[in-house]
Scaffold this motif. Structure first.
Motif, short mmCIF file in Angstrom:
data_model
loop_
_atom_site.label_atom_id
_atom_site.label_comp_id
_atom_site.label_asym_id
_atom_site.label_seq_id
_atom_site.Cartn_x
_atom_site.Cartn_y
_atom_site.Cartn_z
N PHE A 1 0.82 -1.23 0.00
CA PHE A 1 0.00 0.00 0.00
C PHE A 1 0.85 1.28 0.00
CE2 PHE A 1 -2.27 -3.17 2.74
CZ PHE A 1 -3.21 -3.54 1.80
N GLU A 2 2.03 1.22 -0.62
CA GLU A 2 2.92 2.38 -0.55
C GLU A 2 2.25 3.68 -0.99
OE1 GLU A 2 5.82 -1.03 -1.64
OE2 GLU A 2 3.72 -0.51 -1.97
N ASP A 3 1.43 3.60 -2.02
CA ASP A 3 0.77 4.81 -2.50
C ASP A 3 -0.68 4.50 -2.86
OD1 ASP A 3 0.09 7.28 -3.44
OD2 ASP A 3 1.37 7.22 -5.22
N MET A 4 -1.57 4.86 -1.97
CA MET A 4 -3.00 4.70 -2.21
C MET A 4 -3.69 6.06 -2.34
SD MET A 4 -4.09 1.43 -2.26
CE MET A 4 -2.76 1.27 -3.46
N THR A 5 -2.89 7.12 -2.49
CA THR A 5 -3.44 8.47 -2.56
C THR A 5 -2.82 9.30 -3.67
OG1 THR A 5 -1.81 9.33 -0.99
CG2 THR A 5 -3.87 8.49 -0.06
N CYS A 6 -2.19 8.65 -4.65
CA CYS A 6 -1.54 9.38 -5.74
C CYS A 6 -0.68 10.52 -5.19
CB CYS A 6 -2.55 9.89 -6.75
SG CYS A 6 -3.14 8.61 -7.89
N GLY A 7 0.23 10.11 -4.29
CA GLY A 7 1.13 11.11 -3.70
C GLY A 7 0.40 12.17 -2.91
N ASN A 8 -0.56 11.69 -2.11
CA ASN A 8 -1.39 12.60 -1.31
C ASN A 8 -2.03 13.67 -2.19
OD1 ASN A 8 -1.05 11.22 1.09
ND2 ASN A 8 0.71 12.44 1.74
N TRP A 9 -2.55 13.18 -3.32
CA TRP A 9 -3.38 13.97 -4.24
C TRP A 9 -2.61 15.08 -4.95
CZ3 TRP A 9 -6.78 10.50 -4.53
CH2 TRP A 9 -7.17 9.77 -3.39
N THR A 10 -1.36 14.68 -5.37
CA THR A 10 -0.53 15.63 -6.12
C THR A 10 0.00 15.04 -7.43
OG1 THR A 10 1.50 14.94 -4.97
CG2 THR A 10 0.23 16.76 -3.98
N LYS A 11 -0.25 13.75 -7.69
CA LYS A 11 0.29 13.12 -8.89
C LYS A 11 -0.74 13.12 -10.03
CE LYS A 11 3.48 9.94 -6.55
NZ LYS A 11 3.84 8.51 -6.32
N ASN A 12 -0.22 13.25 -11.26
CA ASN A 12 -1.10 13.20 -12.43
C ASN A 12 -0.44 12.48 -13.61
OD1 ASN A 12 0.86 15.02 -13.12
ND2 ASN A 12 -0.54 16.71 -13.59
N GLY A 13 0.53 11.61 -13.28
CA GLY A 13 1.24 10.89 -14.33
C GLY A 13 0.97 9.40 -14.32
N GLU A 14 1.91 8.64 -14.85
CA GLU A 14 1.74 7.19 -14.94
C GLU A 14 2.21 6.46 -13.70
OE1 GLU A 14 3.65 5.91 -18.51
OE2 GLU A 14 2.25 6.98 -19.82
N GLU A 15 2.79 7.17 -12.76
CA GLU A 15 3.25 6.59 -11.50
C GLU A 15 2.21 6.79 -10.40
OE1 GLU A 15 6.03 4.81 -11.29
OE2 GLU A 15 6.39 5.20 -13.42
N GLY A 16 2.20 5.82 -9.47
CA GLY A 16 1.32 5.94 -8.32
C GLY A 16 -0.05 5.33 -8.54
N SER A 17 -0.84 5.34 -7.49
CA SER A 17 -2.21 4.81 -7.55
C SER A 17 -3.02 5.43 -6.43
CB SER A 17 -2.21 3.28 -7.42
OG SER A 17 -1.71 2.89 -6.16
N ALA A 18 -4.34 5.26 -6.52
CA ALA A 18 -5.23 5.78 -5.48
C ALA A 18 -6.37 4.79 -5.28
CB ALA A 18 -5.78 7.15 -5.87
N MET A 19 -6.76 4.61 -4.03
CA MET A 19 -7.90 3.75 -3.74
C MET A 19 -9.19 4.45 -4.13
SD MET A 19 -9.22 0.95 -2.82
CE MET A 19 -7.79 0.04 -2.21
N LEU A 20 -10.09 3.64 -4.71
CA LEU A 20 -11.37 4.13 -5.20
C LEU A 20 -12.52 3.42 -4.52
CD1 LEU A 20 -10.39 3.78 -8.97
CD2 LEU A 20 -10.36 5.92 -7.67
N GLY A 21 -13.67 4.05 -4.49
CA GLY A 21 -14.89 3.42 -4.02
C GLY A 21 -15.95 3.48 -5.10
N HIS A 22 -16.96 2.62 -5.00
CA HIS A 22 -18.05 2.56 -5.98
C HIS A 22 -19.32 3.17 -5.38
CE1 HIS A 22 -15.99 -1.07 -8.14
NE2 HIS A 22 -15.43 0.09 -8.45
#
Length: 223
Positions: free
Chosen positions: A157-178
C-alpha cells in the motif's frame, strides 16, 4: 401574485439558499465534475476548495465543506497521516433532495449507511452514472480503507493516494470506491462505496477513466 408566480419565486429562493425540502440543508454530495488533472487535486486543500466552490454555486456555500479523502504518512506511526472519516464533521448528512445519508460517522461506515447510487447525488441533485451506464463514472477517489482510515505506507500500500493527491502521471495509484455499490463480483471489496480497488495505470485522467471513473469524489459539510 398568482399561485404559479409564487411557486416560481419560492423555487428560486430555495435554490439560492441551498435549503432543501423539509428545511434540511444539503450537507453531502458527489462532485459533478472532477478537477481535470487526474488525481492531482492540489492536495487536500485543493480538493476542499473544489467542494466549497461547487457547493457555493449550488447555494450551499454557508457550510464548511471537506473532501472525503485520506492522506498517507511516511511510516506506520506517522501522526501526519489524515483519515477521511476525521475530516467530515459529526453528521447527520443530507443529499440535495433531503435524504439522510447517515446520522453520524459510525453509521456512515456501517451497513446502515444510506449511501447508494440513488442517494449519492451531485450538488445539483442529479444522479451520477453507474457501472452499467456510459460513460461509467462510479469510481470515487477516497484513498481510504473501509473504515475511512488511511492506508499504512508499507507494501503493498505504498501509494493509495496518488502522492497525497498531487500526482497526475503514470506513477502511483489511489484507492477508489463505488458510489453505486456495483462491481464485477458481489464481494464487499468489489461493491464498497469507499474502498473497492486502486487505480490502474497511474494517476492521470486516462488511468482514472480506464476503470470507470472521472476524478470525482465525495464532499461532506464539516459544519
Amino acid at each position: 401574485m398568482d399561485r404559479r408566480k409564487r411557486a416560481f419565486v419560492a423555487a428560486l429562493l430555495l435554490g439560492s439558499t441551498g435549503v432543501i425540502a423539509g428545511g434540511k440543508d444539503m450537507s453531502f454530495f458527489v462532485t459533478s465534475v472532477g478537477m481535470g488533472d487526474g488525481a492531482n487535486l492540489g492536495g487536500l486543500e485543493g480538493a476542499d476548495r473544489h467542494c466549497q466552490e461547487l457547493a457555493t454555486a449550488a447555494g450551499a456555500g454557508k457550510h464548511t465543506w471537506r473532501a472525503y479523502l485520506s492522506t498517507q504518512g511516511t511510516k506506520l506511526d506517522d501522526a501526519s497521516a489524515i483519515h477521511a472519516r476525521d475530516r467530515i464533521g459529526k453528521g447527520p448528512w443530507y443529499n440535495a433532495k433531503g435524504v439522510m445519508i447517515a446520522k453520524n460517522v459510525e453509521e456512515l461506515h456501517s451497513p446502515k449507511s444510506r449511501l447508494t447510487k440513488e442517494t449519492a447525488l451531485d450538488e445539483k441533485g442529479q444522479m451520477v452514472n453507474g457501472r452499467t451506464e456510459k460513460p461509467n463514472r462510479h469510481d470515487m477517489l477516497t484513498g481510504s480503507r473501509p473504515d475511512g482510515t488511511a492506508f499504512p505506507p508499507s507494501p503493498p500500500f505504498e501509494d493509495m493516494t496518488c502522492g497525497n493527491w498531487t500526482k497526475n502521471g503514470e506513477e502511483g495509484s489511489a484507492m477508489l470506491g463505488h458510489h453505486d455499490h456495483s462491481g464485477p463480483t458481489p464481494h464487499p471489496w468489489s461493491t464498497s462505496w469507499n474502498s473497492s480497488h486502486p487505480t490502474r495505470g497511474g494517476c492521470n485522467q486516462a488511468a482514472l477513466q480506464s476503470t470507470g471513473g472521472d476524478g470525482l469524489f465525495y464532499c461532506f459539510a464539516e459544519k
